[in-house]
Design a protein around this motif. Structure first.
Motif, PDB file in Angstrom:
ATOM      1  N   THR A 160       2.139  -2.562 -10.352  1.00 21.35           N
ATOM      2  CA  THR A 160       2.212  -3.746  -9.503  1.00 21.35           C
ATOM      3  C   THR A 160       0.811  -4.124  -9.032  1.00 21.35           C
ATOM      4  O   THR A 160      -0.111  -3.309  -9.060  1.00 21.35           O
ATOM      5  N   LEU A 161       0.665  -5.354  -8.576  1.00 27.15           N
ATOM      6  CA  LEU A 161      -0.646  -5.856  -8.157  1.00 27.15           C
ATOM      7  C   LEU A 161      -0.694  -5.980  -6.635  1.00 27.15           C
ATOM      8  O   LEU A 161       0.046  -6.763  -6.045  1.00 27.15           O
ATOM      9  N   ASN A 162      -1.546  -5.181  -6.019  1.00 30.54           N
ATOM     10  CA  ASN A 162      -1.822  -5.358  -4.599  1.00 30.54           C
ATOM     11  C   ASN A 162      -3.269  -5.816  -4.455  1.00 30.54           C
ATOM     12  O   ASN A 162      -3.936  -6.150  -5.439  1.00 30.54           O
ATOM     13  N   TYR A 163      -3.786  -5.838  -3.236  1.00 29.28           N
ATOM     14  CA  TYR A 163      -5.145  -6.338  -3.022  1.00 29.28           C
ATOM     15  C   TYR A 163      -6.183  -5.545  -3.818  1.00 29.28           C
ATOM     16  O   TYR A 163      -6.990  -6.112  -4.561  1.00 29.28           O
ATOM     17  N   GLU A 164      -6.175  -4.234  -3.643  1.00 27.64           N
ATOM     18  CA  GLU A 164      -7.240  -3.429  -4.245  1.00 27.64           C
ATOM     19  C   GLU A 164      -7.112  -3.340  -5.758  1.00 27.64           C
ATOM     20  O   GLU A 164      -8.113  -3.452  -6.468  1.00 27.64           O
ATOM     21  N   ARG A 165      -5.892  -3.141  -6.280  1.00 27.14           N
ATOM     22  CA  ARG A 165      -5.737  -3.057  -7.732  1.00 27.14           C
ATOM     23  C   ARG A 165      -6.149  -4.357  -8.400  1.00 27.14           C
ATOM     24  O   ARG A 165      -6.784  -4.347  -9.456  1.00 27.14           O
ATOM     25  N   THR A 166      -5.799  -5.481  -7.799  1.00 23.28           N
ATOM     26  CA  THR A 166      -6.200  -6.774  -8.350  1.00 23.28           C
ATOM     27  C   THR A 166      -7.715  -6.912  -8.356  1.00 23.28           C
ATOM     28  O   THR A 166      -8.311  -7.401  -9.322  1.00 23.28           O
ATOM     29  N   SER A 199       2.838  -6.143 -13.628  1.00 30.67           N
ATOM     30  CA  SER A 199       3.777  -7.149 -13.143  1.00 30.67           C
ATOM     31  C   SER A 199       2.988  -8.280 -12.497  1.00 30.67           C
ATOM     32  O   SER A 199       2.345  -8.091 -11.459  1.00 30.67           O
ATOM     33  N   THR A 200       3.031  -9.451 -13.128  1.00 30.73           N
ATOM     34  CA  THR A 200       2.211 -10.582 -12.662  1.00 30.73           C
ATOM     35  C   THR A 200       3.053 -11.665 -11.999  1.00 30.73           C
ATOM     36  O   THR A 200       2.585 -12.787 -11.832  1.00 30.73           O
ATOM     37  N   GLU A 201       4.286 -11.324 -11.626  1.00 25.43           N
ATOM     38  CA  GLU A 201       5.142 -12.329 -10.999  1.00 25.43           C
ATOM     39  C   GLU A 201       4.759 -12.585  -9.547  1.00 25.43           C
ATOM     40  O   GLU A 201       4.995 -13.656  -9.016  1.00 25.43           O
ATOM     41  N   ARG A 202       4.151 -11.565  -8.918  1.00 23.91           N
ATOM     42  CA  ARG A 202       3.817 -11.726  -7.500  1.00 23.91           C
ATOM     43  C   ARG A 202       2.713 -10.751  -7.109  1.00 23.91           C
ATOM     44  O   ARG A 202       2.435  -9.790  -7.829  1.00 23.91           O
ATOM     45  N   LEU A 203       2.111 -11.057  -5.980  1.00 25.31           N
ATOM     46  CA  LEU A 203       1.105 -10.181  -5.380  1.00 25.31           C
ATOM     47  C   LEU A 203       1.748  -9.441  -4.224  1.00 25.31           C
ATOM     48  O   LEU A 203       2.378 -10.051  -3.353  1.00 25.31           O
ATOM     49  N   LEU A 204       1.619  -8.101  -4.232  1.00 26.55           N
ATOM     50  CA  LEU A 204       2.133  -7.322  -3.106  1.00 26.55           C
ATOM     51  C   LEU A 204       1.168  -7.490  -1.938  1.00 26.55           C
ATOM     52  O   LEU A 204       0.068  -6.950  -1.942  1.00 26.55           O
ATOM     53  N   SER A 205       1.588  -8.237  -0.958  1.00 23.52           N
ATOM     54  CA  SER A 205       0.715  -8.547   0.172  1.00 23.52           C
ATOM     55  C   SER A 205       1.518  -8.491   1.457  1.00 23.52           C
ATOM     56  O   SER A 205       2.742  -8.320   1.442  1.00 23.52           O
ATOM     57  N   ASP A 265       0.843  -1.198   0.000  1.00 22.06           N
ATOM     58  CA  ASP A 265       0.000   0.000   0.000  1.00 22.06           C
ATOM     59  C   ASP A 265       0.878   1.247   0.000  1.00 22.06           C
ATOM     60  O   ASP A 265       0.775   2.110   0.886  1.00 22.06           O
ATOM     61  N   ALA A 266       1.751   1.333  -0.995  1.00 21.75           N
ATOM     62  CA  ALA A 266       2.731   2.426  -1.041  1.00 21.75           C
ATOM     63  C   ALA A 266       2.062   3.795  -1.098  1.00 21.75           C
ATOM     64  O   ALA A 266       2.518   4.745  -0.463  1.00 21.75           O
ATOM     65  N   LYS A 267       0.969   3.907  -1.844  1.00 25.88           N
ATOM     66  CA  LYS A 267       0.297   5.201  -1.966  1.00 25.88           C
ATOM     67  C   LYS A 267      -0.241   5.679  -0.625  1.00 25.88           C
ATOM     68  O   LYS A 267      -0.004   6.824  -0.201  1.00 25.88           O
ATOM     69  N   MET A 268      -0.981   4.807   0.051  1.00 26.07           N
ATOM     70  CA  MET A 268      -1.594   5.200   1.307  1.00 26.07           C
ATOM     71  C   MET A 268      -0.536   5.530   2.357  1.00 26.07           C
ATOM     72  O   MET A 268      -0.630   6.540   3.051  1.00 26.07           O
TER      73      MET A 268
END
Length: 441
Positions: free
Chosen positions: A269-275, A416-422, A143-146
């Motif tokens: 990148t893919l985090n919870y909300e963007r995904t 980037s679909t290599e991983r989920l930022l979690s 959650d880099a933005k927040m």
């Protein structure tokens, strides 16, 4: 030698062109030199001032700019520089107030007393930074933005504490330590999110160059802010009302500039909300949104989730709990897992729908791509649960038919679909199934 060779040598000439630019940007012709047997002529393109400006600009922007960075780099850096300038101007006001509070300039003040107070202030900040990194470290990347907004808000709060310190001399130590604690959160959150954003901007594997040039930009903003801050501190000295009006006005501008800076980011990148946003669009219209379109739908204000919890409103991704603990399973949960096991035979995870939420149990041998797939599977199941009670089969069918297409379209849009930022997945599991029992079906 032939008879005509001397004339040919006399008529010989050569032209050499000079082109400037790095591998990351388009080359431009800067000079042309032409030599004959008797003379040399040269022609330079562009003015001398233009070349000087280009050299100076090269100290503050990455090599190959603008082709070596993402399109949102300029807007983010512009707003980020303005908020930094505001910070350094206010820092002079708050530092002046804090130094006055600890007795600088007073005959009754002692060096050892001021040193001890400053020591407690710094010690509190160090301990606070360690604790904050321990509790929130894994969330800063996802959650880099927040957290970028949170970092700057905490910095504002720390400065406010310093400015308040002269008003409460009996509680000076407590106020100083609270201000330092607040700024310690800023240091950790800002540093961690900055690393994530630098990687985002680096189109040409030039993260180190971007980081170095950002340091130059920050130094320039610091020098400008310190100069303006010293001038403002001198002008407003002894006028408390003017000091507070100036401080609060600059703080409001600082928060606005930070919001605009974060809002301009279009992360891939893919985090919870963007995904969740991407999957919703794909399931509705069979289309994948661009990072710019997703950015407009993201919730970046840190107090947003608090209000939603108060109103008991949950976003789709908040219905999915990744990395659930196996020790919390009940007997009925285990029977439900046995009943739905056929849908996760070849997966390194299994899903459990319980009380309107989806709990994801990750296998101990799962890799990053398994985690991403499990979360998307969980989002699909949570979405289908709103329409029917038993939907594991439908979710399994969707994953078989649509998942690969979804991932391929994400890659085409630059995600980037290599991983989920979690958050860090601490709890994992291993499972075995016994013979199938028809009664549980």
């Amino acid at each position: 030698m032939g008879h005509g060779e001397p004339d040919a040598a006399a008529a010989a000439w050569v032209t050499v062109e000079e082109w400037g630019g790095s591998s990351g940007s388009a080359l431009s012709r800067t000079a042309v030199l032409t030599a004959s047997a008797s003379s040399l002529t040269s022609h330079r393109f562009g003015s001398r001032w233009g070349r000087i400006v280009s050299r100076v600009l090269g100290a503050f922007v990455p090599e190959g700019f603008p082709g070596s960075v993402t399109p949102d780099y300029v807007s983010f850096q512009m707003w980020d520089t303005l908020q930094g300038l505001s910070t350094y101007i206010r820092a002079m006001l708050s530092t002046q107030a804090l130094l006055g509070a600890i007795g600088v300039g007073e005959k009754s003040a002692t060096v050892i007393g001021a040193t001890f107070q400053w020591f407690l202030r710094d010690l509190t900040g160090m301990l606070g930074g360690i604790l904050f990194a321990f509790y929130q470290g894994s969330n800063l990347d996802s959650d880099a933005k927040m957290w970028r907004l949170v970092a700057d808000f905490m910095n504002d709060l720390g400065m406010l504490m310093d400015l308040l310190s002269p008003l409460f001399p009996s509680s000076l130590i407590v106020i100083m330590c609270l201000g330092s604690l607040s700024r310690s959160f800023t240091g950790v959150a800002s540093g961690a999110t900055r690393a994530a954003l630098t990687q985002h901007f680096a189109l040409a594997n030039n993260a180190a160059d971007i980081s170095a040039k950002e340091g130059s930009q920050e130094t320039l903003a610091t020098m400008s802010g310190m100069g303006l801050g010293m001038l403002l501190a001198h002008v407003t000295r002894g006028h408390d009302f003017v000091v507070w009006v100036s401080f609060l006005s600059l703080t409001i501008f600082h928060m606005f500039a930070n919001y605009k800076a974060v809002q301009s980011l279009s992360l891939s990148t893919l985090n919870y909300e963007r995904t969740s946003i991407l999957l919703h669009s794909f399931m509705e219209d069979d289309e994948v949104l661009t990072p710019q379109q997703v950015s407009k739908q993201e919730h970046i204000l840190p107090f947003w989730s608090t209000w939603r919890k108060f109103l008991r409103v949950k976003l789709p991704h908040e219905l999915v709990h990744l990395g659930a603990k196996a020790s919390t399973l009940t007997h009925s949960d285990m029977l439900l897992i046995a009943k739905t096991r056929s849908y996760y035979t070849n997966a390194n995870y299994f899903l459990l729908d319980k009380e309107g939420s989806v709990h994801i149990f990750i296998h101990k041998q799962a890799v990053a791509t398994d985690v991403l797939k499990s979360f998307i599977h969980g989002l699909v199941l949570a979405r289908l649960m709103q329409k029917s009670k038993s939907c594991h089969e439908e979710a399994h069918q969707w994953m078989d038919e649509k998942y690969s297409t979804f991932i391929s379209k994400l890659k085409l849009e630059g995600y980037s679909t290599e991983r989920l930022l979690s958050h860090s997945i601490v709890w994992k599991a291993h499972w075995l199934y016994g013979p199938s029992d028809e009664k549980t079906k």
